[in-house]
Enzyme design. Sequence first.
Site, PDB file in Angstrom:
ATOM      1  N   SER A  84       0.811  -1.213   0.000  1.00  0.00           N
ATOM      2  CA  SER A  84       0.000   0.000   0.000  1.00  0.00           C
ATOM      3  C   SER A  84       0.842   1.260   0.000  1.00  0.00           C
ATOM      4  O   SER A  84       0.373   2.319  -0.395  1.00  0.00           O
ATOM      5  CB  SER A  84      -0.917   0.014   1.230  1.00  0.00           C
ATOM      6  OG  SER A  84      -0.146  -0.003   2.421  1.00  0.00           O
ATOM      7  N   CYS A  85       2.094   1.158   0.445  1.00  0.00           N
ATOM      8  CA  CYS A  85       2.885   2.374   0.569  1.00  0.00           C
ATOM      9  C   CYS A  85       4.365   2.064   0.579  1.00  0.00           C
ATOM     10  O   CYS A  85       4.887   1.533   1.551  1.00  0.00           O
ATOM     11  CB  CYS A  85       2.518   3.113   1.861  1.00  0.00           C
ATOM     12  SG  CYS A  85       3.505   4.580   2.156  1.00  0.00           S
ATOM     13  N   GLY A  86       5.052   2.391  -0.513  1.00  0.00           N
ATOM     14  CA  GLY A  86       6.472   2.126  -0.585  1.00  0.00           C
ATOM     15  C   GLY A  86       7.280   2.927   0.412  1.00  0.00           C
ATOM     16  O   GLY A  86       8.357   2.516   0.812  1.00  0.00           O
ATOM     17  N   VAL A  87       6.776   4.099   0.825  1.00  0.00           N
ATOM     18  CA  VAL A  87       7.514   4.945   1.762  1.00  0.00           C
ATOM     19  C   VAL A  87       7.599   4.299   3.133  1.00  0.00           C
ATOM     20  O   VAL A  87       8.516   4.556   3.892  1.00  0.00           O
ATOM     21  CB  VAL A  87       6.829   6.326   1.870  1.00  0.00           C
ATOM     22  CG1 VAL A  87       7.479   7.175   2.954  1.00  0.00           C
ATOM     23  CG2 VAL A  87       6.909   7.063   0.548  1.00  0.00           C
ATOM     24  N   CYS A  88       6.633   3.415   3.476  1.00  0.00           N
ATOM     25  CA  CYS A  88       6.571   2.857   4.820  1.00  0.00           C
ATOM     26  C   CYS A  88       7.840   2.123   5.206  1.00  0.00           C
ATOM     27  O   CYS A  88       8.167   2.011   6.377  1.00  0.00           O
ATOM     28  CB  CYS A  88       5.375   1.909   4.933  1.00  0.00           C
ATOM     29  SG  CYS A  88       3.797   2.694   4.562  1.00  0.00           S
TER      30      CYS A  88
END
Length: 277
Positions: A117-121
Amino acid sequence: MIQEKGKPIVSKKIIKILGDDFVEHTDDIAVEEPLQISIGVLKVGSPINNKDISITMRTPGHDRDLAIGFLFTEGIIMASHQIKRVILDENSVNVQLNDSENLDLSKLERHVYTSSSCGVCGKASIEAIKTVCRIPLSSPIFQIEKNLIKSFPSILQQEQNIFNNTGGIHAAALFNIQGELIAMREDVGRHNALDKIIGQVLTEDLLPLDQHLLFLSGRASFELVQKAAMAGIHFIMAVGAPSSLAVEMALEHDITLIGFLNKTRYNIYTGSNRIKI
């Protein structure tokens, strides 16, 4: 649940509630599986020293492009000539680079697991997100007809085969400035869909994409704008809303950013000079 190897969709028996009725039904579901991405440098006379880079949850398909695009948007590679070969397995990709490559991985501060859902995580710190782009970038001058922009959602919907079957997947689409669809990829991860496109065009030596338009099926997050900027894209459209950091990134990189795009309306957040009002 029966799944064919590498397929993006599985079928599962479910129960639907229709009014007061219980109906048995077979439903299509988008596949989500881990992909291990690793790299190695081919040194003459030496064993390959492989390094695991990331495990990302993705929809199977175009895994080679996903790995290459990921390595590019992380700032590890910058051109296709650096790649000697790519070895694919069911849920792993090993990108082997040429003997001449000297890699500096010290700035790649990513945890081993990255959610779909979120590569930044997976980033160790906000500073690690600010990847330095090493391809020559321009500030292109072109204008897109305002009504042409409203046609892109219908074009994408017609091409989204997995979404049309499952309703549970993201897409990224690349258009030229004439409005012609160049590439489209689907994935359970928004960032994966974009990396798949960037990996494809990097392999074809088409970067920078400064004469192209990017359309995102969901919201415009900071990381998606950052990946687009790395590829030289200056025009981004999204079905959903942008985040505040995405708007700041668009301003910093002279990117036209559009949100809440559908067939009747959209909002222009930055770069209105590229749209014929």
